[in-house]
Design an enzyme around this catalytic site. Sequence first.
Site, PDB file in Angstrom:
ATOM      1  N   SER A  99     -26.595   3.217  -7.792  1.00  0.00           N
ATOM      2  CA  SER A  99     -27.069   4.419  -7.096  1.00  0.00           C
ATOM      3  C   SER A  99     -27.818   5.394  -8.006  1.00  0.00           C
ATOM      4  CB  SER A  99     -25.893   5.152  -6.442  1.00  0.00           C
ATOM      5  OG  SER A  99     -25.025   5.697  -7.415  1.00  0.00           O
ATOM      6  N   LYS A 172     -23.564  11.497  -9.454  1.00  0.00           N
ATOM      7  CA  LYS A 172     -24.810  11.784  -8.730  1.00  0.00           C
ATOM      8  C   LYS A 172     -25.542  12.903  -9.456  1.00  0.00           C
ATOM      9  CE  LYS A 172     -23.509   9.046  -5.300  1.00  0.00           C
ATOM     10  NZ  LYS A 172     -24.123   7.699  -5.114  1.00  0.00           N
TER      11      LYS A 172
END
Length: 284
Positions: A99, A172
């Site tokens: 990701s 993230k």
Amino acid sequence: MTDRHGDEFGLDPGPAPWPGQVASASTTPAPATTPVVPFGQVGRTEPIQTRARRHAVQKRRGGAGSLLRETVIILVSAIVLSLLVKTFLVQAFFIPSPSMHDTLIEHDRILVSKLTPGPFDLRRGDIVVFRDPGGWLTNEVVVDPGPVRSGINSALTFIGLYPADANKHLVKRLIGLPGDHVTCAGPGGQLTVNGVALDEPYLAAGAIPCEKPFDVTVPPKSMWVMGDNRQDSADSRFHTGDPGGGSVPISNVVGTAFVTVWPLERFGVLHNPSSTFAGVPDPS
């Protein structure tokens, strides 16, 4: 039968003393089997060689005991120091998913500063590690290492000598702070924060800012996060129906990643792309 001196025949009495000479104990040699006792050792019958061997054994035992104590002290000190560093300063994590390509790839080991948030404030663009706010990792496949390996890993993770388990944390990029207005018009559009379009150089090769439109305002004490590999990241956009509208409580933040340490060919500092967010104003 005796000779003319009256001594037993066949035994040599030795030379007769000169006239006037007096025989004494000093002229008579001591028997060969009589141990010689050094001055000050009267009453001690233990041979010198035996005492020396015993003292050598005792010295070796004392040295081994001292070495063991020093080793234990060093190990305990190292564990305590590692635990303090992990608790208050730095913690290691590993990357389990794609990701965050190409900034971070699978199996990268990163170090995370636990001084942010805390003495230092979070900034837009930071790479943040945070605890799952609930339901973000339900679809992740976690390999069971077995009870023994799992116990060892848990112990080493607790004291900071092993990267934290990926099934409890996510990594993230922080896009929006509390009060920020974050939008994207969909494919072909740019991500905007408080009305300013972002040029995002950290996106994965071929990735677009967003494939679906959204328009959110980040709640108080929360943050909006997105992966650099936008088309392969189940980030805030995919949890808009959750409590908080997809934003993550800042209290869940463990820290900010600042360096990749493993593998060695991937070693490097993780910089905040400050120029990307330089023109973003504070929320009104």
